[in-house]
Motif scaffolding. Sequence first.
Motif, PDB file in Angstrom:
ATOM      1  N   VAL A   1      -7.654  -5.967 -41.624  1.00 53.59           N
ATOM      2  CA  VAL A   1      -9.093  -5.739 -41.803  1.00 53.59           C
ATOM      3  C   VAL A   1      -9.350  -4.264 -42.082  1.00 53.59           C
ATOM      4  N   CYS A   2      -8.695  -3.384 -41.336  1.00 57.43           N
ATOM      5  CA  CYS A   2      -8.860  -1.940 -41.560  1.00 57.43           C
ATOM      6  C   CYS A   2      -8.406  -1.551 -42.962  1.00 57.43           C
ATOM      7  N   ASP A   3      -7.262  -2.049 -43.386  1.00 52.76           N
ATOM      8  CA  ASP A   3      -6.771  -1.756 -44.734  1.00 52.76           C
ATOM      9  C   ASP A   3      -7.760  -2.222 -45.788  1.00 52.76           C
ATOM     10  N   ASN A   4      -8.298  -3.422 -45.612  1.00 58.08           N
ATOM     11  CA  ASN A   4      -9.259  -3.975 -46.572  1.00 58.08           C
ATOM     12  C   ASN A   4     -10.542  -3.163 -46.640  1.00 58.08           C
ATOM     13  N   ARG A   5     -10.904  -2.533 -45.536  1.00 55.39           N
ATOM     14  CA  ARG A   5     -12.155  -1.763 -45.481  1.00 55.39           C
ATOM     15  C   ARG A   5     -11.937  -0.262 -45.645  1.00 55.39           C
ATOM     16  N   GLY A   6     -10.701   0.140 -45.829  1.00 53.73           N
ATOM     17  CA  GLY A   6     -10.412   1.569 -45.987  1.00 53.73           C
ATOM     18  C   GLY A   6     -10.603   2.355 -44.705  1.00 53.73           C
ATOM     19  N   ALA A   7     -10.398   1.711 -43.566  1.00 51.76           N
ATOM     20  CA  ALA A   7     -10.558   2.366 -42.263  1.00 51.76           C
ATOM     21  C   ALA A   7      -9.182   2.627 -41.657  1.00 51.76           C
ATOM     22  N   ARG A   8      -9.090   3.650 -40.822  1.00 52.80           N
ATOM     23  CA  ARG A   8      -7.817   4.000 -40.185  1.00 52.80           C
ATOM     24  C   ARG A   8      -7.719   3.394 -38.792  1.00 52.80           C
ATOM     25  N   PHE A   9      -6.681   2.622 -38.571  1.00 54.76           N
ATOM     26  CA  PHE A   9      -6.401   2.036 -37.261  1.00 54.76           C
ATOM     27  C   PHE A   9      -5.396   2.963 -36.574  1.00 54.76           C
ATOM     28  N   THR A  10      -5.930   4.065 -36.034  1.00 56.90           N
ATOM     29  CA  THR A  10      -5.088   5.108 -35.446  1.00 56.90           C
ATOM     30  C   THR A  10      -4.361   4.580 -34.208  1.00 56.90           C
ATOM     31  N   PRO A  11      -3.330   5.284 -33.776  1.00 56.98           N
ATOM     32  CA  PRO A  11      -2.606   4.848 -32.564  1.00 56.98           C
ATOM     33  C   PRO A  11      -3.516   4.702 -31.338  1.00 56.98           C
ATOM     34  N   ILE A  12      -4.459   5.618 -31.158  1.00 58.97           N
ATOM     35  CA  ILE A  12      -5.382   5.517 -30.004  1.00 58.97           C
ATOM     36  C   ILE A  12      -6.245   4.272 -30.142  1.00 58.97           C
ATOM     37  N   ARG A  13      -6.793   4.043 -31.316  1.00 59.12           N
ATOM     38  CA  ARG A  13      -7.625   2.852 -31.536  1.00 59.12           C
ATOM     39  C   ARG A  13      -6.812   1.583 -31.276  1.00 59.12           C
ATOM     40  N   GLU A  14      -5.574   1.582 -31.726  1.00 60.51           N
ATOM     41  CA  GLU A  14      -4.722   0.416 -31.493  1.00 60.51           C
ATOM     42  C   GLU A  14      -4.452   0.225 -30.010  1.00 60.51           C
ATOM     43  N   LYS A  15      -4.216   1.305 -29.283  1.00 55.09           N
ATOM     44  CA  LYS A  15      -3.962   1.191 -27.842  1.00 55.09           C
ATOM     45  C   LYS A  15      -5.176   0.625 -27.111  1.00 55.09           C
ATOM     46  N   VAL A  16      -6.369   1.094 -27.466  1.00 51.86           N
ATOM     47  CA  VAL A  16      -7.588   0.576 -26.833  1.00 51.86           C
ATOM     48  C   VAL A  16      -7.774  -0.891 -27.207  1.00 51.86           C
ATOM     49  N   PHE A  17      -7.525  -1.229 -28.464  1.00 53.56           N
ATOM     50  CA  PHE A  17      -7.587  -2.619 -28.920  1.00 53.56           C
ATOM     51  C   PHE A  17      -6.642  -3.485 -28.081  1.00 53.56           C
ATOM     52  N   ARG A  18      -5.415  -3.019 -27.891  1.00 53.47           N
ATOM     53  CA  ARG A  18      -4.425  -3.768 -27.112  1.00 53.47           C
ATOM     54  C   ARG A  18      -4.863  -3.918 -25.648  1.00 53.47           C
ATOM     55  N   LEU A  19      -5.443  -2.865 -25.086  1.00 55.82           N
ATOM     56  CA  LEU A  19      -5.930  -2.955 -23.703  1.00 55.82           C
ATOM     57  C   LEU A  19      -6.997  -4.039 -23.585  1.00 55.82           C
ATOM     58  N   LEU A  20      -7.896  -4.078 -24.546  1.00 52.35           N
ATOM     59  CA  LEU A  20      -8.945  -5.098 -24.525  1.00 52.35           C
ATOM     60  C   LEU A  20      -8.378  -6.495 -24.790  1.00 52.35           C
ATOM     61  N   ALA A  21      -7.336  -6.568 -25.588  1.00 53.61           N
ATOM     62  CA  ALA A  21      -6.724  -7.861 -25.900  1.00 53.61           C
ATOM     63  C   ALA A  21      -6.055  -8.479 -24.674  1.00 53.61           C
ATOM     64  N   THR A  22      -5.631  -7.650 -23.742  1.00 60.26           N
ATOM     65  CA  THR A  22      -4.979  -8.164 -22.535  1.00 60.26           C
ATOM     66  C   THR A  22      -5.959  -8.374 -21.389  1.00 60.26           C
ATOM     67  N   ALA A  23      -7.195  -7.914 -21.541  1.00 63.26           N
ATOM     68  CA  ALA A  23      -8.178  -7.999 -20.453  1.00 63.26           C
ATOM     69  C   ALA A  23      -8.759  -9.402 -20.320  1.00 63.26           C
TER      70      ALA A  23
END
Length: 144
Positions: A13-35
């Motif tokens: 989705v980020c690639d399609n929208r030209g957005a950067r999925f930085t390592p910090i953003r990914e880590k927060v995403f992963r934290l929410l995915a496990t919550a």
Amino acid sequence: MNIESLVSKAKQVCDNRGARFTPIREKVFRLLATAQGGVGAYDLLEQLKLTESGAKPATIYRALDFLAELGFIHKIESTNAFMLCHHFDHIHPVQLLICDSCGFVKELHSSVISHELNSLAAESGFIVSGQTIEAHGKCGQCKE
């Protein structure tokens, strides 16, 4: 869907929208995915500090703003918490069932409720630009 599949879908989705999925953003995403249920920003910050010792409140809020902007997460306004949206690859109406006992949050997608709200708003000359409906109560586990 497992976490790796969700991360892969988010990166696409980020690639399609030209957005950067930085390592910090990914880590927060992963934290929410496990919550389970909603998680507060400062609870996320404490978890993030386990791998990113220099993380500050601004770090987490920037990541949350990005994730919300792309539709990856929902903010639970009544509890000031955040949860991952597993259906972020398409726009959909959102209703949240929030357990006041254990904090469990169930995401629903009723187009009937969404349509009714939009119709009632239009009758009042109001145009709805976004909606998340929250209902509080007790989940099946806690009501017993």
